[in-house]
Design a protein around this motif. Structure first.
Motif, PDB file in Angstrom:
ATOM      1  N   ASN A 117       0.840  -1.211   0.000  1.00  9.39           N
ATOM      2  CA  ASN A 117       0.000   0.000   0.000  1.00  9.39           C
ATOM      3  C   ASN A 117       0.868   1.252   0.000  1.00  9.39           C
ATOM      4  O   ASN A 117       2.095   1.188   0.128  1.00  9.39           O
ATOM      5  N   ARG A 118       0.190   2.381  -0.131  1.00 14.03           N
ATOM      6  CA  ARG A 118       0.886   3.659  -0.266  1.00 14.03           C
ATOM      7  C   ARG A 118       1.714   4.019   0.963  1.00 14.03           C
ATOM      8  O   ARG A 118       2.818   4.552   0.860  1.00 14.03           O
TER       9      ARG A 118
ATOM     10  N   GLU B  66       5.695   4.828   0.771  1.00 16.70           N
ATOM     11  CA  GLU B  66       6.340   6.070   1.209  1.00 16.70           C
ATOM     12  C   GLU B  66       7.400   5.796   2.274  1.00 16.70           C
ATOM     13  O   GLU B  66       8.494   6.375   2.244  1.00 16.70           O
TER      14      GLU B  66
ATOM     15  N   THR C 263      -3.042   1.994  -8.506  1.00  9.34           N
ATOM     16  CA  THR C 263      -2.888   3.127  -7.576  1.00  9.34           C
ATOM     17  C   THR C 263      -1.473   3.164  -7.013  1.00  9.34           C
ATOM     18  O   THR C 263      -0.815   4.210  -6.979  1.00  9.34           O
ATOM     19  N   LEU C 264      -1.000   2.001  -6.577  1.00 12.76           N
ATOM     20  CA  LEU C 264       0.340   1.922  -5.992  1.00 12.76           C
ATOM     21  C   LEU C 264       1.407   2.240  -7.042  1.00 12.76           C
ATOM     22  O   LEU C 264       2.362   2.976  -6.785  1.00 12.76           O
TER      23      LEU C 264
ATOM     24  N   ARG D 223       1.134   4.033  -9.789  1.00 12.90           N
ATOM     25  CA  ARG D 223       1.140   5.465 -10.134  1.00 12.90           C
ATOM     26  C   ARG D 223       1.813   6.277  -9.021  1.00 12.90           C
ATOM     27  O   ARG D 223       2.565   7.209  -9.296  1.00 12.90           O
ATOM     28  N   ALA D 224       1.536   5.910  -7.775  1.00 14.65           N
ATOM     29  CA  ALA D 224       2.139   6.636  -6.649  1.00 14.65           C
ATOM     30  C   ALA D 224       3.657   6.473  -6.672  1.00 14.65           C
ATOM     31  O   ALA D 224       4.398   7.436  -6.461  1.00 14.65           O
TER      32      ALA D 224
ATOM     33  N   ALA E 279       5.168   8.496  -9.483  1.00 16.64           N
ATOM     34  CA  ALA E 279       5.180   9.931  -9.153  1.00 16.64           C
ATOM     35  C   ALA E 279       6.344  10.263  -8.224  1.00 16.64           C
ATOM     36  O   ALA E 279       6.891  11.373  -8.264  1.00 16.64           O
ATOM     37  N   LEU E 280       6.748   9.305  -7.406  1.00 18.35           N
ATOM     38  CA  LEU E 280       7.899   9.527  -6.513  1.00 18.35           C
ATOM     39  C   LEU E 280       9.224   9.289  -7.229  1.00 18.35           C
ATOM     40  O   LEU E 280      10.297   9.524  -6.669  1.00 18.35           O
TER      41      LEU E 280
END
Ligand code: 3PG
Length: 213
Positions: free
Chosen positions: A76-77, A81, A99-100, A102-103, A106-107
């Motif tokens: 998960n996000r 992180e 979702t994961l 793409r996150a 983006a990082l």
């Protein structure tokens, strides 16, 4: 600590085998990373299955700069992180979550999600990912299925893991769409617990020699 400037394909091209690590005691992190790198395996996947995982990643990054350390079992996000903050240079997840992914993208961290069906691979391609983990490999069709995927997904490359050992690795590594394989048997929980770092180095040497890098 910076992520890195390597693409996921570059990371997977460094060595034929990625040791999948489950670490219980952070005091083992640095000697373990050192023993694997000394054996020729520089790319390490430290799973977040244990609470020691994140700190282990951080310690390995600080003490063994030759290692490329990624976080595995990222679900998960929040874990993503935390893994990036700990210095993870790539992120592995057992399945595919748009979702994961793409996150992570983006990082700016290389993402290696798991896919075992044509539908999952197409979903990964939709978010711009063409390099995936194939997990659990042996129970999902093994090298035979990956061979079938090569004609329909000629642009996709795989890192099979799950049920692969030094012997069966050769069948996967012979496939043109396989960049490397992952396995936990290089650095087993028992070997780590026993402090058998020389045994880990000798298995790493054998793994590193499976295919010229
Ligand atoms: C993984 O997360 O890739 C697997 O747990 C490794 O599989 P193995 O333990 O069968 O090598």
């Amino acid at each position: 600590m910076s992520v890195n400037h390597l693409t996921v394909r570059e990371v997977l091209g460094i060595a034929p085998v990625i040791p999948v690590i489950v670490i219980n005691d952070v005091r083992d992190a640095v000697p373990l990373a050192r023993s694997l790198v000394d054996g020729g395996l520089r790319v390490l996947e430290v799973t977040l299955r244990t609470s020691a995982g994140l700190e282990a990643i951080q310690l390995m990054r600080e003490a063994v700069p030759e290692a490329i350390v990624g976080a595995g079992t990222v679900l998960n996000r929040g874990q993503l992180e935390a893994a990036v903050t700990a210095g993870s240079q790539f992120i592995v997840s057992p399945g595919f979550s748009p979702t994961l992914c793409r996150a992570g993208m983006a990082l700016g961290v290389p993402m290696l999600p798991g896919c075992v069906t044509a539908t999952e691979i197409m979903a990964a391609l939709d978010v711009g990912i063409d390099t995936v983990k194939f997990f659990p490999a042996s129970r999902s069709g093994g090298a035979g299925l990956l061979k079938d995927f090569s004609s329909v997904f000629s642009q996709v490359r795989f890192c099979p893991t799950g049920g692969i050992d030094l012997k069966s690795a050769v069948d996967y590594l012979a496939l043109p769409n396989v960049l490397c394989v992952g396995m936990s048997s290089i650095a087993t929980a028992a070997a780590i617990k026993d402090g058998d770092f020389s045994g880990i180095t000798s298995r790493a040497k054998e793994a590193a020699g499976l295919r010229p890098v």
